[in-house]
Design a protein around this motif. Sequence first.
Motif, short mmCIF file in Angstrom:
data_model
loop_
_atom_site.label_atom_id
_atom_site.label_comp_id
_atom_site.label_asym_id
_atom_site.label_seq_id
_atom_site.Cartn_x
_atom_site.Cartn_y
_atom_site.Cartn_z
N ALA A 133 0.84 -1.20 0.00
CA ALA A 133 0.00 0.00 0.00
C ALA A 133 0.87 1.25 0.00
N PRO A 134 0.78 2.11 -1.02
CA PRO A 134 1.60 3.32 -1.04
C PRO A 134 1.18 4.29 0.06
N THR A 135 2.13 5.03 0.58
CA THR A 135 1.89 6.00 1.64
C THR A 135 2.47 7.34 1.21
N THR A 136 1.70 8.41 1.39
CA THR A 136 2.18 9.77 1.08
C THR A 136 2.13 10.61 2.34
N VAL A 137 3.23 11.26 2.66
CA VAL A 137 3.34 12.10 3.84
C VAL A 137 3.51 13.55 3.38
N ALA A 138 2.70 14.46 3.90
CA ALA A 138 2.79 15.88 3.55
C ALA A 138 3.69 16.60 4.55
N LEU A 139 4.60 17.42 4.04
CA LEU A 139 5.57 18.12 4.87
C LEU A 139 5.26 19.61 4.93
N LEU A 140 5.30 20.18 6.12
CA LEU A 140 5.25 21.63 6.26
C LEU A 140 6.65 22.17 5.99
N GLN B 233 16.42 10.49 2.32
CA GLN B 233 16.99 11.84 2.21
C GLN B 233 16.70 12.65 3.48
N ARG B 234 17.51 13.69 3.68
CA ARG B 234 17.25 14.63 4.76
C ARG B 234 16.01 15.46 4.44
N LEU B 235 15.31 15.92 5.48
CA LEU B 235 14.09 16.70 5.25
C LEU B 235 14.40 17.99 4.49
N THR B 236 15.53 18.62 4.80
CA THR B 236 15.88 19.86 4.10
C THR B 236 16.00 19.63 2.61
N GLU B 237 16.64 18.55 2.21
CA GLU B 237 16.77 18.23 0.79
C GLU B 237 15.42 17.94 0.15
N LEU B 238 14.58 17.19 0.86
CA LEU B 238 13.25 16.86 0.33
C LEU B 238 12.43 18.14 0.11
N LEU C 119 8.93 9.23 11.40
CA LEU C 119 7.82 8.56 10.72
C LEU C 119 8.26 8.04 9.36
N LEU C 120 8.96 8.87 8.59
CA LEU C 120 9.40 8.44 7.27
C LEU C 120 10.34 7.24 7.35
N ARG C 121 11.24 7.27 8.33
CA ARG C 121 12.17 6.14 8.47
C ARG C 121 11.44 4.87 8.88
N ALA C 122 10.45 5.03 9.76
CA ALA C 122 9.69 3.85 10.20
C ALA C 122 8.88 3.26 9.05
N VAL D 224 7.00 4.80 0.04
CA VAL D 224 6.74 6.04 0.76
C VAL D 224 7.05 7.23 -0.15
N ARG D 225 6.11 8.15 -0.23
CA ARG D 225 6.30 9.37 -1.00
C ARG D 225 6.06 10.58 -0.10
N VAL D 226 6.60 11.72 -0.50
CA VAL D 226 6.43 12.95 0.25
C VAL D 226 5.94 14.05 -0.67
N THR D 227 5.18 14.97 -0.12
CA THR D 227 4.69 16.14 -0.85
C THR D 227 4.64 17.30 0.13
#
Length: 288
Positions: A6-13, A98-103, A43-46, A54-57
């Motif tokens: 199941a794909p998971t997408t995490v939104a970043l502030l 990746q680091r959050l800053t890079e993402l 959370l992303l690492r877990a 895992v994807r981020v937006t």
Amino acid sequence: MLRREAPTTVALLPDERAFATMRRYRSFRFDRYDAYRRETDGLLRALAARTEHVRVTLLDPGDYARYCATTGTDPDTAAARARYTADRQHPVLTYQGQRLTELIDRLRAADAARRAGRRPEPDNRPDQSKAPPGTLTPDPSPALRDACDRAVELIGGLLLGAGAGRHHLVCSVRLPDAAGGQSLTAALHTGDDRTTGEVEINREAALALALVLAAGITTLGTGGVVLRSTHRESEVVHGWRLVGSRLRPLTTAEVFTAYCTDPYTGEPLAPEPGVEHRAGFFLPDADR
């Protein structure tokens, strides 16, 4: 077993301003941005450890509020934030440790490029087959080429004037109604190699920043640039207003007002501890 498929997408502030805006909602329980970043990274690492895709937006508080108003959704719920993340067509990246800053920098660059309408050259043009990805199409006019050259010159002047250290450049431009009336934003995070002294720059983010600034120059849009620099333990913020093809330095008071005002509500924000607000420094006008 199904969770692994199941794909998971995490939104970043993306920054503390966006974080401060989301804190208006009682269901958003974080009170410090650094703690939020640590928890998000964990959370992303877990999630990645479970071999899930895992994807981020990005989570844009202003866009989120408009989305909830349009869909009739209560914005003060975790379910609304999850639905927004699933429904919106913002750029996404695959998380690979990746680091959050890079993402965040890569997502901002991709979103700025999307807003500016940037796309690769089509493969059916032999004479353009060696053009790098991200080349503007159709071929830029001389005026746009000049604006891009000027934007690169201004960015170089900002980084030269900032000196050694880590820097975060954010350019925001509002295009005139005749040019579509869009609001464009791009960010560039730079560091320096302590062994060589060379500045480390993400090419994609730098290109997006130059495109946004060039769009403001060529359309005579309104906007400006904020430069946040970290020198050892201190942080300094400078600001400029875009006037034609120049960046006019803001005064210390103007920098404080720009940096301590919620861009979505217009309400004042408390200044960050340890951050010094200074007037922008002057940039050379001569072409180089």
